[in-house]
Structure formats: C-alpha cells, structure tokens
Scaffold this motif. Structure first.
Motif, mmCIF file in Angstrom:
data_model
loop_
_atom_site.group_PDB
_atom_site.id
_atom_site.type_symbol
_atom_site.label_atom_id
_atom_site.label_comp_id
_atom_site.label_asym_id
_atom_site.label_seq_id
_atom_site.Cartn_x
_atom_site.Cartn_y
_atom_site.Cartn_z
ATOM 1 N N VAL A 32 0.762 -2.469 -16.181
ATOM 2 C CA VAL A 32 0.361 -3.846 -15.881
ATOM 3 C C VAL A 32 -0.519 -3.956 -14.642
ATOM 4 C CG1 VAL A 32 2.390 -4.855 -16.998
ATOM 5 C CG2 VAL A 32 2.427 -4.421 -14.526
ATOM 6 N N GLY A 33 -0.661 -2.864 -13.882
ATOM 7 C CA GLY A 33 -1.561 -2.918 -12.742
ATOM 8 C C GLY A 33 -1.273 -1.975 -11.601
ATOM 9 N N ALA A 34 -0.021 -1.491 -11.460
ATOM 10 C CA ALA A 34 0.314 -0.611 -10.341
ATOM 11 C C ALA A 34 -0.442 0.708 -10.402
ATOM 12 C CB ALA A 34 1.821 -0.344 -10.310
ATOM 13 N N GLY A 35 -0.897 1.095 -11.589
ATOM 14 C CA GLY A 35 -1.679 2.325 -11.721
ATOM 15 C C GLY A 35 -3.016 2.268 -11.003
ATOM 16 N N TYR A 36 -3.462 1.059 -10.640
ATOM 17 C CA TYR A 36 -4.723 0.903 -9.922
ATOM 18 C C TYR A 36 -4.522 0.854 -8.402
ATOM 19 C CZ TYR A 36 -6.670 -0.199 -14.492
ATOM 20 O OH TYR A 36 -7.054 -0.137 -15.809
ATOM 21 N N GLU A 90 0.836 -1.192 0.000
ATOM 22 C CA GLU A 90 0.000 0.000 0.000
ATOM 23 C C GLU A 90 0.874 1.245 0.000
ATOM 24 O OE1 GLU A 90 -2.974 0.086 3.023
ATOM 25 O OE2 GLU A 90 -3.806 -1.884 2.471
ATOM 26 N N ILE A 91 0.325 2.325 -0.523
ATOM 27 C CA ILE A 91 1.011 3.620 -0.514
ATOM 28 C C ILE A 91 0.398 4.434 0.613
ATOM 29 C CG2 ILE A 91 1.404 5.760 -1.768
ATOM 30 C CD1 ILE A 91 0.920 2.512 -3.666
ATOM 31 N N LYS A 92 1.223 4.767 1.611
ATOM 32 C CA LYS A 92 0.750 5.476 2.797
ATOM 33 C C LYS A 92 1.661 6.653 3.106
ATOM 34 C CE LYS A 92 -0.353 1.050 5.036
ATOM 35 N NZ LYS A 92 -0.284 0.338 6.328
ATOM 36 N N ARG A 135 -4.166 2.144 -4.748
ATOM 37 C CA ARG A 135 -4.696 3.339 -4.085
ATOM 38 C C ARG A 135 -3.556 4.278 -3.715
ATOM 39 N NH1 ARG A 135 -8.112 3.418 1.625
ATOM 40 N NH2 ARG A 135 -8.675 5.642 1.564
ATOM 41 N N ASN A 136 -3.746 5.557 -3.981
ATOM 42 C CA ASN A 136 -2.795 6.622 -3.634
ATOM 43 C C ASN A 136 -1.503 6.577 -4.448
ATOM 44 O OD1 ASN A 136 -4.443 7.735 -1.593
ATOM 45 N ND2 ASN A 136 -3.651 6.291 -0.083
ATOM 46 N N VAL A 137 -1.431 5.759 -5.489
ATOM 47 C CA VAL A 137 -0.162 5.608 -6.199
ATOM 48 C C VAL A 137 0.330 6.925 -6.785
ATOM 49 C CG1 VAL A 137 -1.226 4.955 -8.411
ATOM 50 C CG2 VAL A 137 1.101 4.167 -7.849
ATOM 51 N N PHE A 138 -0.584 7.791 -7.190
ATOM 52 C CA PHE A 138 -0.154 9.040 -7.803
ATOM 53 C C PHE A 138 0.150 10.131 -6.777
ATOM 54 C CE2 PHE A 138 -2.558 6.850 -11.167
ATOM 55 C CZ PHE A 138 -1.511 6.667 -12.054
ATOM 56 N N ARG A 139 0.114 9.754 -5.507
ATOM 57 C CA ARG A 139 0.606 10.649 -4.454
ATOM 58 C C ARG A 139 2.103 10.463 -4.225
ATOM 59 N NH1 ARG A 139 -3.822 11.390 0.419
ATOM 60 N NH2 ARG A 139 -5.557 12.055 -0.904
ATOM 61 N N MET A 151 4.530 13.340 2.702
ATOM 62 C CA MET A 151 5.123 12.466 1.694
ATOM 63 C C MET A 151 4.533 11.063 1.804
ATOM 64 S SD MET A 151 9.134 11.413 1.119
ATOM 65 C CE MET A 151 9.543 13.029 0.434
ATOM 66 N N HIS A 152 4.184 10.492 0.660
ATOM 67 C CA HIS A 152 3.685 9.128 0.623
ATOM 68 C C HIS A 152 4.793 8.186 0.164
ATOM 69 C CE1 HIS A 152 -0.248 10.895 1.165
ATOM 70 N NE2 HIS A 152 -0.799 9.693 1.195
ATOM 71 N N VAL A 153 4.818 7.008 0.774
ATOM 72 C CA VAL A 153 5.831 6.013 0.420
ATOM 73 C C VAL A 153 5.170 4.643 0.268
ATOM 74 C CG1 VAL A 153 7.673 7.264 1.609
ATOM 75 C CG2 VAL A 153 6.425 5.482 2.820
ATOM 76 N N VAL A 154 5.872 3.748 -0.399
ATOM 77 C CA VAL A 154 5.382 2.393 -0.616
ATOM 78 C C VAL A 154 5.668 1.554 0.637
ATOM 79 C CG1 VAL A 154 5.496 0.359 -2.100
ATOM 80 C CG2 VAL A 154 5.869 2.646 -3.092
#
Length: 334
Positions: free
Chosen positions: A219-223, A137-139, A225-229, A147-150
């Motif tokens: 391939v899927g990481a674009g879906y 998750e991106i939190k 949650r919060n990935v574009f943060r 800042m959000h991190v993986v």
C-alpha cells in the motif's frame, strides 16, 4: 505488580496473553518459537507507521494524541519536536504499560540488552503527547550503526507529565479508564488488526503478522527510503511486490485488489485504502506520493494526512533507538 493487579483497558482486550497474564503488545517479536517480550520487531513498527496504529494495542489512533514516553532527553533538552525510535501509543495504553512494565514502572529497573546491560532507568520518565505523527523515516540505530530502525517524527507537544514510580500514575489511570472510548474498526481495518495481532503462526509463516507487513509494503511502505535496510525486509523486495505496489497506486488496480486479491491481508489493505479516501496517515501519504513520482512521473492526488502535517523538525535523537531483537527499551516492552 502482576498483570492481574491492574484493570486492563478495554482496547487491549483483543490481545492474546502470555502464560503470566501479560497482553502480547503490538511491537514485540513473535514467531514459531513463541513471543519474545525482550525483542522489538522493526517489521511490526513499519506496519504501525503505515496504518497509524498504537504500539501497545495495535489499534488506530483516530483523533487521539500520540504519546511518547521519554527516558532520556534529546539533544537540546526539549521534546517540543523530536525524532524517536519508539512507536507512539495511546495515553491509556502507555499509562497501563508504565504500571506493569518492569522497566518503566520502577526507577531501580535496569536494562537487559547486550549494549546497555545493567544501566538503570532514569529517576523520572517524561510522557509527552503530540497531535499526530508528522513523518516516519528509516535511519541508522543510535545504538548499533549497522542496524536501521523505524523513527517517528513528532512536533508541537500538546501535553506532558512526569513520574518516577507507578504509584504516581494511579489517579491518572483511573480517570483514563473512566473516560475510555471504544475504537470502532472498519471491515478492512478489522481484518488487518486481527491478523497483525495474532500470536499463532499460520502454516508456512514464521511470523503471524508477516502477511500484514507485506500488505503495508504494497500500500505504500515499500516506497519509504531505506525500508529494505530493515532486518529481514529483503523478503518483500521482489518484483511481484513492486508490481502490486504500483497497481495499488491506481484507483482501478486498488478497487480490483479489494475484490479479487488472493491474499486476505492484501485484499483488506486495498479495502482499507478505499475506506480512508483522502484521509491517509501523513507518512503513508508521502510514501505513496513518492511512489507515484517514481512509477509514473506524476504526482499522486493530494491526500489530507491525519495529524498537523507540519514540516519535519530538526533531527533529535530518540530515547531508545532499539531494533529487531535489540533489547528491552520500548515504552511498552513488558
């Protein structure tokens, strides 16, 4: 200890070396200005999560355990189930890094990032291994709220050990070198791995692994949650990426992309998905299922994720929470 003082694992042999002889590990920031060992790149962590690769060598885990090197115990004092801001590593890669990394190898080492400059490494480090990565998750970062991190979720610890000084790792590392196995790559995987671990920058790109980040989004990481943060991810938020990601959810679009997609990284990623069949990494399987629900209203074909596939554990703070250009606290931040 200098890099030349210790035998390097075979699986790190494909990595470039910096002028001092250190291998350029998978997570460190790189670009037109060169390699920055003091900066952990969240784009690259997202790629590792997508394809289930080690944070040091940038190669697949396959059936090997995922290891985390824990500097600070999470709330509750247990690592049986944790969320960590650090990407997991192969055991041999982590033990190698623990001997050559200035911070990991000595209890007298101090952090150098702006938020914790001067803080000492704990007297002992706990290394724990898990069957797989259950979720990603991106939190928000534990160090910088803006800042959000993986973050990586691991449950059901299967092995662990502690050490204080690198000298305590000598015997364990010698045995790991003796039993090391070669990781064979499929054609699609090899293309992605080679491009991701490059250190020279292609024309028109700031990061030699940027096209692989784009492929991960498709391939899927674009879906997720919060990935574009994540810092810098707005580049991959355009309608073209969304269209391609939707096409990659369908068998027909995937097979066509594996043969004709104009970008080599995207073509290799489509090929890799076909090679994997129903054995997708757990995080990617969930992201693709979410994407299918969002784009078609249907549920994606059930995939068999690599790893135990258990429920996500109660949130526990990771040992670092570092982000892009956030500091020297990654387990392999040499």
């Amino acid at each position: 200890m200098k890099p030349g003082d210790i035998t390097i694992p075979e699986r790190l042999g494909h990595l470039s070396r910096d002028p001092r002889g250190y291998p350029v590990i998978a997570t460190v920031d790189r670009g037109s200005d060169g390699v920055d060992f003091g900066s952990i790149d969240e784009h690259r962590k997202l790629v590792l999560a997508t394809f289930d690769w080690c944070a040091v060598c940038g190669l697949p885990f396959r059936d090997e355990a995922r290891w985390q090197f824990v500097m600070h115990m999470p709330e509750g004092g247990s690592v049986d189930a944790i969320w960590s801001g650090e990407a997991p590593v192969h055991e041999i890669c982590g033990v190698y890094a623990a001997q050559v990394c200035p911070f990991l190898s000595s209890p007298g080492a101090r952090l150098g990032d702006d938020g914790r400059r001067g803080q000492r490494r704990p007297a002992s480090v706990l290394a724990a291994s898990y069957t797989g990565t259950d979720a990603v998750e991106i939190k928000s970062s534990g160090l910088q709220d803006d800042m959000h991190v993986v973050h990586f979720s691991h449950t059901s610890v299967v092995d662990r050990f502690t050490y204080s000084d690198r000298s305590e790792l000598h015997d364990r590392y010698r045995e790991l070198l003796t039993t090391e196995t070669r990781i064979e790559l499929s054609p699609g995987e090899k293309t992605l791995v080679d491009r991701f671990n490059a250190t020279s920058t292609p024309p028109g790109e700031d990061d030699p692994g940027a096209t692989v980040t784009g492929a991960a989004v498709m391939v899927g990481a674009g879906y997720a949650r919060n990935v574009f943060r994540l810092s810098g991810m707005k580049t991959f938020q355009g309608s073209s990426y969304a269209t391609i990601a939707a096409a990659f959810l369908a068998d027909g679009g995937l097979r066509n992309a594996a043969e004709t997609f104009p970008d080599e990284s995207g073509r290799a990623a489509a090929q890799w998905l076909l090679e994997q069949g129903d054995r997708l990494p757990a995080a990617l399987a969930r992201w693709r299922a979410d994407g299918m629900a969002q784009t078609t209203g249907r549920t994606a074909p059930k995939a068999r994720p690599t790893g135990p596939g258990r429920a996500v554990p109660k949130n526990a703070a990771g040992p670092c929470g570092s982000g892009r250009k956030a500091g020297r606290c990654h387990p392999a931040g040499l």
